[in-house]
Design a protein around this motif. Structure first.
Motif, PDB file in Angstrom:
ATOM      1  N   ARG A 296     -35.312  28.874 -73.955  1.00  0.00           N
ATOM      2  CA  ARG A 296     -35.487  29.910 -74.966  1.00  0.00           C
ATOM      3  C   ARG A 296     -34.939  29.472 -76.318  1.00  0.00           C
ATOM      4  O   ARG A 296     -35.463  29.840 -77.365  1.00  0.00           O
ATOM      5  CB  ARG A 296     -34.813  31.205 -74.518  1.00  0.00           C
ATOM      6  CG  ARG A 296     -35.725  32.038 -73.663  1.00  0.00           C
ATOM      7  CD  ARG A 296     -34.998  32.852 -72.626  1.00  0.00           C
ATOM      8  NE  ARG A 296     -35.894  33.035 -71.481  1.00  0.00           N
ATOM      9  CZ  ARG A 296     -36.742  34.040 -71.374  1.00  0.00           C
ATOM     10  NH1 ARG A 296     -36.783  34.966 -72.293  1.00  0.00           N
ATOM     11  NH2 ARG A 296     -37.537  34.129 -70.344  1.00  0.00           N
ATOM     12  N   ALA A 297     -33.856  28.685 -76.289  1.00  0.00           N
ATOM     13  CA  ALA A 297     -33.272  28.214 -77.546  1.00  0.00           C
ATOM     14  C   ALA A 297     -34.271  27.345 -78.310  1.00  0.00           C
ATOM     15  O   ALA A 297     -34.316  27.383 -79.536  1.00  0.00           O
ATOM     16  CB  ALA A 297     -31.988  27.437 -77.271  1.00  0.00           C
ATOM     17  N   LEU A 298     -35.092  26.581 -77.580  1.00  0.00           N
ATOM     18  CA  LEU A 298     -36.078  25.728 -78.246  1.00  0.00           C
ATOM     19  C   LEU A 298     -37.041  26.550 -79.079  1.00  0.00           C
ATOM     20  O   LEU A 298     -37.581  26.094 -80.070  1.00  0.00           O
ATOM     21  CB  LEU A 298     -36.878  24.926 -77.211  1.00  0.00           C
ATOM     22  CG  LEU A 298     -36.138  23.835 -76.469  1.00  0.00           C
ATOM     23  CD1 LEU A 298     -37.067  23.172 -75.476  1.00  0.00           C
ATOM     24  CD2 LEU A 298     -35.616  22.799 -77.449  1.00  0.00           C
ATOM     25  N   MET A 299     -37.303  27.770 -78.646  1.00  0.00           N
ATOM     26  CA  MET A 299     -38.244  28.629 -79.348  1.00  0.00           C
ATOM     27  C   MET A 299     -37.515  29.700 -80.144  1.00  0.00           C
ATOM     28  O   MET A 299     -38.139  30.584 -80.699  1.00  0.00           O
ATOM     29  CB  MET A 299     -39.156  29.307 -78.325  1.00  0.00           C
ATOM     30  CG  MET A 299     -40.554  28.803 -78.400  1.00  0.00           C
ATOM     31  SD  MET A 299     -41.507  29.574 -77.107  1.00  0.00           S
ATOM     32  CE  MET A 299     -42.977  29.940 -78.000  1.00  0.00           C
ATOM     33  N   ARG A 300     -36.208  29.610 -80.147  1.00  0.00           N
ATOM     34  CA  ARG A 300     -35.343  30.630 -80.779  1.00  0.00           C
ATOM     35  C   ARG A 300     -35.699  32.021 -80.272  1.00  0.00           C
ATOM     36  O   ARG A 300     -35.869  32.967 -81.035  1.00  0.00           O
ATOM     37  CB  ARG A 300     -35.436  30.542 -82.295  1.00  0.00           C
ATOM     38  CG  ARG A 300     -34.719  29.293 -82.768  1.00  0.00           C
ATOM     39  CD  ARG A 300     -34.377  29.191 -84.231  1.00  0.00           C
ATOM     40  NE  ARG A 300     -34.379  30.361 -85.041  1.00  0.00           N
ATOM     41  CZ  ARG A 300     -34.610  30.310 -86.358  1.00  0.00           C
ATOM     42  NH1 ARG A 300     -34.869  29.168 -86.959  1.00  0.00           N
ATOM     43  NH2 ARG A 300     -34.556  31.408 -87.063  1.00  0.00           N
ATOM     44  N   LEU A 301     -35.790  32.148 -78.974  1.00  0.00           N
ATOM     45  CA  LEU A 301     -36.127  33.444 -78.382  1.00  0.00           C
ATOM     46  C   LEU A 301     -34.899  34.228 -77.938  1.00  0.00           C
ATOM     47  O   LEU A 301     -35.009  35.378 -77.560  1.00  0.00           O
ATOM     48  CB  LEU A 301     -37.044  33.246 -77.168  1.00  0.00           C
ATOM     49  CG  LEU A 301     -38.514  32.992 -77.467  1.00  0.00           C
ATOM     50  CD1 LEU A 301     -39.269  32.730 -76.180  1.00  0.00           C
ATOM     51  CD2 LEU A 301     -39.140  34.152 -78.209  1.00  0.00           C
ATOM     52  N   ASN A 302     -33.723  33.591 -77.946  1.00  0.00           N
ATOM     53  CA  ASN A 302     -32.527  34.340 -77.555  1.00  0.00           C
ATOM     54  C   ASN A 302     -32.207  35.351 -78.649  1.00  0.00           C
ATOM     55  O   ASN A 302     -32.394  35.070 -79.826  1.00  0.00           O
ATOM     56  CB  ASN A 302     -31.353  33.387 -77.341  1.00  0.00           C
ATOM     57  CG  ASN A 302     -31.552  32.506 -76.131  1.00  0.00           C
ATOM     58  OD1 ASN A 302     -31.831  32.990 -75.048  1.00  0.00           O
ATOM     59  ND2 ASN A 302     -31.455  31.196 -76.327  1.00  0.00           N
ATOM     60  N   PRO A 303     -31.752  36.539 -78.298  1.00  0.00           N
ATOM     61  CA  PRO A 303     -31.479  37.576 -79.311  1.00  0.00           C
ATOM     62  C   PRO A 303     -30.496  37.056 -80.371  1.00  0.00           C
ATOM     63  O   PRO A 303     -29.375  36.691 -80.058  1.00  0.00           O
ATOM     64  CB  PRO A 303     -30.876  38.725 -78.501  1.00  0.00           C
ATOM     65  CG  PRO A 303     -30.513  38.134 -77.178  1.00  0.00           C
ATOM     66  CD  PRO A 303     -31.424  36.990 -76.943  1.00  0.00           C
ATOM     67  N   GLU A 304     -30.956  37.002 -81.639  1.00  0.00           N
ATOM     68  CA  GLU A 304     -30.193  36.316 -82.684  1.00  0.00           C
ATOM     69  C   GLU A 304     -28.823  36.931 -82.930  1.00  0.00           C
ATOM     70  O   GLU A 304     -27.854  36.223 -83.154  1.00  0.00           O
ATOM     71  CB  GLU A 304     -30.990  36.336 -83.992  1.00  0.00           C
ATOM     72  CG  GLU A 304     -32.381  35.720 -83.845  1.00  0.00           C
ATOM     73  CD  GLU A 304     -32.595  34.496 -84.708  1.00  0.00           C
ATOM     74  OE1 GLU A 304     -32.051  34.480 -85.826  1.00  0.00           O
ATOM     75  OE2 GLU A 304     -33.304  33.570 -84.264  1.00  0.00           O
ATOM     76  N   LYS A 305     -28.751  38.250 -82.876  1.00  0.00           N
ATOM     77  CA  LYS A 305     -27.499  38.907 -83.265  1.00  0.00           C
ATOM     78  C   LYS A 305     -26.384  38.639 -82.284  1.00  0.00           C
ATOM     79  O   LYS A 305     -25.231  38.513 -82.665  1.00  0.00           O
ATOM     80  CB  LYS A 305     -27.717  40.413 -83.378  1.00  0.00           C
ATOM     81  CG  LYS A 305     -28.230  40.794 -84.742  1.00  0.00           C
ATOM     82  CD  LYS A 305     -28.221  42.296 -84.919  1.00  0.00           C
ATOM     83  CE  LYS A 305     -28.918  42.664 -86.219  1.00  0.00           C
ATOM     84  NZ  LYS A 305     -29.626  43.936 -86.115  1.00  0.00           N
TER      85      LYS A 305
END
Lengths: 296, 327, 346
Positions: B53-62
């Motif tokens: 998910r980090a590769l796609m920046r899908l983890n909740p940013e906040k």
């Protein structure tokens, strides 16, 4: 079977005992600032209602016509006076008694009857569930305000009748929630496992169902306290609930409505009390709901 | 050699918000070349899905703190703004999820969803997008594709839904396909079909694939290389053959030996790894596998092992790897 | 364990559980005016569980393996079927349901959902014995003994709540809870499927140890063929509510008589990077159990299907002399005179 006891106290020799369920709920609730403030407000309101006779600065029942509708801050009338010249502060403090009574009593009665009905319907399922829930749906079809007014009107004005009609209004929603929570719990594997152990239905409900459904139903019920207060105020406003000169916030709002142009701030005070009380109950039940979520 | 298509350096991901941060990924390095299939293998909580998910920046940013560098196709993923990220997702990198029933929109037909994605990303008409959708359905071997384009996700079986999900992921001609346990929810006879399909697509389209799984057997079927993850780190990586035949990290060795398989004697016991995976909010010092490791020495409790190459392309994070190789 | 093990009435030759003609159809809501559709979840299943064996059950979603488990426990009422437990018919004046349930227990897949979140571990385990009249104190003692036996130190774990345990620990508690009634048959419904691989092996070993120690019989349901093969003496393969094949584990996995069993075995990942699977053994998904195919239910996906397969329902019969009398399959290719070109003429 009478010897069956399942409370933590009945379990001897748990050497490394974890904190109990309610202890963990309390620990999580304490971290929730909003809920704690709301809880403090609720506690203050209750204390205010209980000790009203000892803390009021003036007699809430006698007024002087010469000093009607004084603004907030008048000497001797810190929150002004009403249309009969009675001290608003004292009346607001006394009003908490009736208003809380009208808010809490119907919910307690409806909680008892509604959750019993809902849990039985939810656990048994089948035709009993169908009949019980469809009957409740009939009540559901009426808006709650209309239902309360109609019942009160039919029973006649008066405090007891208002309480009875409000209780009846809240039974359907509580029974519905109780039924749906129970249906969910009934299908959990641990209830299946208990059935597979050969336990009779009553034991399963007592040990495995009640503990897991009462919490969510209770939380839902507390959220109804504010609705009940507002409905009760409405009944009083229509002359169906508390009678003058008894101070009750809804009734006060009614009698002061003519003064809305001359003393708008004073006239709004009972409304503000209703608002503060109901929002505090709502925030407290929200906090309880998240604190009771075990998986945190 | 040219620059790898995907290059991750020192990736750490922590989830904040709880009483103490949950350290899901703790320093992951990985490289992926065009046309290569890489399997991230690990148990729940190993950080494999979070890495993906980090590769796609899908983890909740906040709630997430991400550190390290991620470069995909020459772009610095961490520096992309919202607009660029939208282009990046789907066009450079695209993802297939475990549960297509949740990843697909239930209120639109599959044809509409794919046509929409194509139209938005490539600026073409919907008719054009639909033509593309039909091609893709044929490509992922959906029978009677014309008719299935007008089906809603719930009208299809699990295997067909996953094929449709793959078609959607391929709709904008990505260079890298990320697959997060895409066959875990499927039946055995369907799983093998999807694995073969992914292998075929990878070969024909020259895709690079990162495949997350907990099942070694699945990894062997699809991957060129395997990275074994434990407690947010890659503890061993190498070519599939080397990992299967010469596993060098005690965790990999344990995983392979604890597998139930047909050749075992009736009534025999499995070799097991004792204990359970560590609490990510409270990771032990040193090697996180040390508390469960039968080869652990005192040093393992204090020193975090650095990657060591044991064979060409096989890298292991274990202090005792030299000694264990000799055993 | 203080109490004596339940009597072995029929002797070793008497099957522990005989299941005859088990049927369960679920009604699903059809369209407003359409006829009610039926999910034929379990559609006439016969099998026996022999004393002391592990019978594995494999099959894909919708094959009815979990429904069968719940029917055996009477957690859902069967539409038809007879259960005979050690020679005694269950219900109908024979063995009471309550006594049957004491002797047959079940472990579920979801270790968290199968424990009451509001009860401590020891209270959950002690519940069953208390229901059957064991004094609270003794029930708790028994719970502590079982916790110890499944590898959880009672002094550390007895007072804990389910959410304070890991998945593997919770499943150990569930096993202890199932054993608390001293059953003879344990139904394990995907009991290790939700566990991590490294923990799964520990629990499988524990199950093997417990079986030896308490002389248990297992019905082991799983979708993982490797695990079933490791655990089972005999294996039953189910497809769309019917039994496709049943027989000794080695025979079913290595010399599968039913094309479905063969395809299922060959669908398992190869674990050999030099000999990967190159072709899927069968195409398509399992059909919907609402309105299953006529005749042999597998004919829509079977490479050997002929026209007779869509009309004639195969019987579950011995595969033939080489398979032995204990290896049965429901396939027209093995049914003499069935009309299938590969069957012997009668």
């Amino acid at each position: 079977m009478a010897l069956l006891r399942f409370g933590a106290d009945a379990m001897p020799s748990a050497i490394e005992s974890s904190e109990g369920y309610w202890a963990s709920v309390w620990r999580r609730l304490r971290r929730d600032k909003v809920a704690m403030i709301a809880g403090a407000v609720v506690l203050a309101l209750i204390l205010m209602a209980v000790f009203a006779p000892y803390i009021v600065p003036a007699d809430p029942f006698s007024g002087r016509m010469l000093r009607r509708l004084r603004p907030i801050g008048t000497e001797g009338y810190p929150l002004g006076s009403d249309e009969l010249g009675r001290d608003m502060l004292s009346r607001l403090i006394y009003g908490a008694r009736m208003s809380l009574l009208m808010g809490v009593t119907p919910v307690i009665i409806a909680f008892g009857l509604g959750s019993t009905l809902g849990i039985v319907a939810g656990y048994l399922g089948g035709w009993f569930n169908t009949i019980a829930m469809r009957t409740i749906d009939i009540f559901y079809a009426f808006p709650s305000v209309l239902l309360a007014v109609a019942l009160s009107g039919a029973l006649g004005a008066g405090l007891t009748n208002a309480l009875v009609s409000l209780s009846v209004v809240f039974i359907p929603p509580i029974a519905r929630v109780a039924e749906s929570v129970t249906t969910q719990v009934r299908n959990r594997d641990y209830v299946e496992a208990a059935r597979a152990s050969g336990a009779p239905g009553f034991t399963i409900v007592r040990v495995h169902v009640l503990g897991n459904v009462l919490g969510p139903i209770f939380v839902y019920a507390t959220s109804l306290i504010s609705v009940s207060m507002i409905l009760a105020s409405g009944l009083s406003f229509l002359g169906l609930g508390v009678r003058p000169p008894e101070p009750e916030w809804g009734l006060m709002l009614n009698t002061l409505r003519t003064a809305i142009y001359t003393q708008p701030w004073v006239a709004a005070l009972p409304g503000a009390m209703i608002f503060i009380t109901s929002i505090s109950f709502n925030l407290l039940s929200d906090g309880l709901r998240s604190a009771m979520d075990v998986k945190q | 050699m040219s620059e790898p298509l995907v290059q991750v350096r020192g990736l750490t991901v922590s989830f904040m918000g709880g009483p103490s941060p949950i350290r899901a990924v703790n320093g992951v390095d990985l490289e992926l070349r065009a046309g290569e299939t890489y399997a991230l293998l690990g148990e729940s909580g190993s950080g494999k899905s979070v890495t993906l998910r980090a590769l796609m920046r899908l983890n909740p940013e906040k709630k997430t703190r991400v550190e390290g560098s991620i470069r995909v196709d020459g772009q610095d993923v961490m520096a992309l703004n919202r607009k660029q990220l939208q282009q990046f997702r789907g066009k450079t990198l695209s993802m297939v999820f475990q549960e297509p029933a949740l990843a697909l929109d239930p209120v639109y037909t599959l044809g509409q969803q794919i046509a929409e994605a194509v139209a938005i990303h490539e600026g073409v008409s919907h008719a054009e997008g639909r033509k593309r959708a039909l091609e893709l359905f044929e490509r992922v071997r959906i029978p009677s594709p014309e008719r299935r384009l007008d089906a809603y996700p719930h009208e299809m079986s699990g295997g067909m839904r996953q094929r449709a999900m793959i078609a959607l992921a391929l709709s904008c001609r990505p260079q890298v396909l990320l697959a997060d346990e895409p066959t875990t929810a499927l039946d055995a006879t369907v799983q093998i079909q999807i694995l073969l399909l992914l292998r075929e697509l990878q070969r024909e389209l020259g895709l690079a694939v990162i495949f997350v799984t907990h099942d070694i057997g699945v990894a062997v079927e699809v991957a060129d290389r395997i990275a074994v993850m434990y407690a947010g780190r890659i503890v061993e990586t190498g070519a599939v053959r080397d990992i299967i035949r010469n596993p060098s990290h005690p965790y990999t060795i344990g995983l392979l030996r604890s597998r139930a398989h047909g050749a075992l004697q009736k009534g025999a016991r499995l070799e097991t790894i004792p204990g359970s995976p560590p609490d990510l909010a409270n990771l032990p010092a040193g090697c996180p596998f040390a508390p469960r490791c039968r080869y652990a020495i005192d040093q393992c409790q204090t020193v975090t092992p650095e990657p060591v190459a044991v064979r060409d392309g096989q890298i292991v994070r274990c202090l005792r790897v030299g000694e264990l190789e000799a055993v | 364990m203080s109490a004596a093990a339940p009597l072995d009435r029929g002797g070793p030759a008497q099957p522990l559980l005989t299941v005859r003609g088990l049927v369960k159809h679920f009604a699903v809501k059809g369209s407003l005016f359409g006829a009610k559709a039926m999910v034929r979840a379990v559609d006439g299943v016969d099998f026996e569980i022999l004393k002391g064996e592990t019978l594995g059950v494999v099959g894909e979603s919708g094959c009815g393996k979990s429904t069968t488990a719940r029917l055996l426990m009477h957690l859902i009422e069967p539409d038809a079927g007879t259960l005979i437990f050690d020679g005694e018919t269950v219900g109908d004046g024979g063995l009471t349901m309550r006594e049957f349930r004491r002797q047959v227990q079940m472990v579920f897949q979801d270790s968290y959902a199968s424990l009451n979140p509001r009860l401590t571990v020891e209270a959950s385990i002690a519940f069953g014995p208390q229901v059957h009249g064991v004094q609270a104190r003794q029930a708790v003692d028994r719970a502590h003994g079982l916790l110890d036996r499944v590898g959880l130190d009672p002094s550390r774990f007895a007072g804990r709540y389910p959410h304070e345990l890991s998945g593997g620990q919770r499943q150990r508690v569930n096993i202890a809870r199932a054993l608390a009634l001293q059953p003879r048959l344990l139904i394990l419904d995907e009991a290790v499927s939700a566990l991590d691989k490294s923990v799964e092996a520990q629990v499988l070993n524990l199950l093997l140890d417990l079986k030896e120690e308490f002389g248990l019989t297992y019905l082991f349901i799983s979708h993982d063929l490797n695990v079933v093969r490791f655990m089972s003496d005999r294996v039953a393969v189910m497809y769309l509510g019917k039994m496709a094949e049943i027989g000794p584990a080695g025979a079913v996995f290595d010399k599968a008589a039913h094309p479905y069993s063969a395809a299922l075995t060959r669908s398992m990942p190869s674990m050999d990077p030099d000999h990967r699977t190159e072709e899927a053994p069968i195409a398509g998904d399992p059909p919907n159990p609402i309105n299953p195919p006529t005749g042999c239910r597998f004919h829509t996906r079977c490479t050997f299907a002929e026209s007779v397969c869509s009309t004639r329902v195969p019987a579950l019969d011995p595969v033939g002399p080489e398979g032995g009398p204990s290896h049965l399959a429901a396939c027209l290719m093995h049914e003499p005179g069935s009309g299938h070109s590969k069957a012997e003429a009668s």
